[in-house]
Design an enzyme around this catalytic site. Sequence first.
Site, PDB file in Angstrom:
ATOM      1  N   THR A  13      13.676  63.827 -35.126  1.00 34.02           N
ATOM      2  CA  THR A  13      12.900  62.591 -35.060  1.00 34.02           C
ATOM      3  C   THR A  13      11.425  62.902 -34.866  1.00 34.02           C
ATOM      4  O   THR A  13      11.062  63.926 -34.279  1.00 34.02           O
ATOM      5  CB  THR A  13      13.391  61.682 -33.920  1.00 34.02           C
ATOM      6  OG1 THR A  13      13.175  62.328 -32.655  1.00 34.02           O
ATOM      7  CG2 THR A  13      14.862  61.355 -34.085  1.00 34.02           C
ATOM      8  N   THR A  16       7.030  64.269 -38.828  1.00 34.20           N
ATOM      9  CA  THR A  16       5.972  64.318 -39.838  1.00 34.20           C
ATOM     10  C   THR A  16       4.773  65.129 -39.374  1.00 34.20           C
ATOM     11  O   THR A  16       3.852  65.373 -40.157  1.00 34.20           O
ATOM     12  CB  THR A  16       5.495  62.899 -40.225  1.00 34.20           C
ATOM     13  OG1 THR A  16       5.013  62.231 -39.050  1.00 34.20           O
ATOM     14  CG2 THR A  16       6.627  62.104 -40.847  1.00 34.20           C
ATOM     15  N   GLY A  18       3.197  68.020 -35.940  1.00 37.81           N
ATOM     16  CA  GLY A  18       3.362  68.705 -34.665  1.00 37.81           C
ATOM     17  C   GLY A  18       4.641  69.487 -34.493  1.00 37.81           C
ATOM     18  O   GLY A  18       5.124  70.152 -35.418  1.00 37.81           O
ATOM     19  N   SER A 141       8.817  68.056 -21.690  1.00 40.59           N
ATOM     20  CA  SER A 141       7.444  68.526 -21.506  1.00 40.59           C
ATOM     21  C   SER A 141       7.283  69.085 -20.107  1.00 40.59           C
ATOM     22  O   SER A 141       8.043  68.732 -19.190  1.00 40.59           O
ATOM     23  CB  SER A 141       6.470  67.360 -21.724  1.00 40.59           C
ATOM     24  OG  SER A 141       5.184  67.652 -21.225  1.00 40.59           O
ATOM     25  N   TYR A 154       4.066  58.683 -18.865  1.00 43.54           N
ATOM     26  CA  TYR A 154       4.552  59.720 -19.778  1.00 43.54           C
ATOM     27  C   TYR A 154       5.406  60.730 -19.014  1.00 43.54           C
ATOM     28  O   TYR A 154       6.505  61.088 -19.449  1.00 43.54           O
ATOM     29  CB  TYR A 154       3.370  60.420 -20.440  1.00 43.54           C
ATOM     30  CG  TYR A 154       3.741  61.617 -21.276  1.00 43.54           C
ATOM     31  CD1 TYR A 154       4.355  61.464 -22.513  1.00 43.54           C
ATOM     32  CD2 TYR A 154       3.483  62.921 -20.835  1.00 43.54           C
ATOM     33  CE1 TYR A 154       4.695  62.567 -23.290  1.00 43.54           C
ATOM     34  CE2 TYR A 154       3.819  64.021 -21.597  1.00 43.54           C
ATOM     35  CZ  TYR A 154       4.422  63.848 -22.821  1.00 43.54           C
ATOM     36  OH  TYR A 154       4.766  64.946 -23.581  1.00 43.54           O
TER      37      TYR A 154
END
Length: 264
Positions: A13, A16, A18, A141, A154
């Site tokens: 997912t 497009t 990174g 992350s 985040y």
Amino acid sequence: MHIDLTGRTALVTGSTQGIGAAAAVALARAGARVGINGRDERRVADRVESLAGEAPGADLVPVAADVSTDEGARRVTELLPEVDILVNNLGIFGAVDALEITDDEWRRYFEVNVLAAVRLTRLYLPGMTERGWGRVQYVASDSAVVIPAEMIHYGMSKTALLAVGRGFAKKAAGTGVTVNCVIAGPTHTAGVEDFVYELVDRELPWDEAQRTFMREHRPQSLLQRLIEPEEIAHMIVYLSSEQASATTGGALRVDGGYVDSILP
């Protein structure tokens, strides 16, 4: 180590750009059929074309859908009914003062960064367990462990992914399906160079600039440079392989030593 994913179908997912794009290319080079996902149909088609140049002969499937919605997730399953390797990479981030994050923003970060991954896992995990083989991954992350003061919403979402990964690993126990999280550290992705040059001398060559940035603004990194997306993709490919059959329920760090801890 030779990793052969021939005959496997993967979905990445947010692939497009990174980390997602790097993971898609790496999986394709290992022989997997790979679904390239993004919200915009034209952008997905363009990315499929460019990635095909990086992995000649690759079997790439355009999967244009907003997976942060139930409708989009269902659309994905129509385009790719069976997936052996699910890489939940989609994520958003942005700096906002902690006291200025609205309820809507808290919800949006949870919807995109967490619930989208949960929804796709719920849709694809039963087929994997029925077939007796599968790989589910969540790209988390360092912010899941070292919560950034400037974007705690985040950090919250990435911490939640660690719990989601561990929980689904338990659900898949003994089925031949493994579930893991990848903790990515500070990564060289689109827009990061501009961000770096906002903080260091613009006259510096890029290699020196990023090392200066890391030394002055991310001193806890042991790598002392930004991580390239391909380096994170290597871990994703490994976790997708037969060789990683005994690794499940884990949070594996590709963080350049950023997290000051032996365990996440």
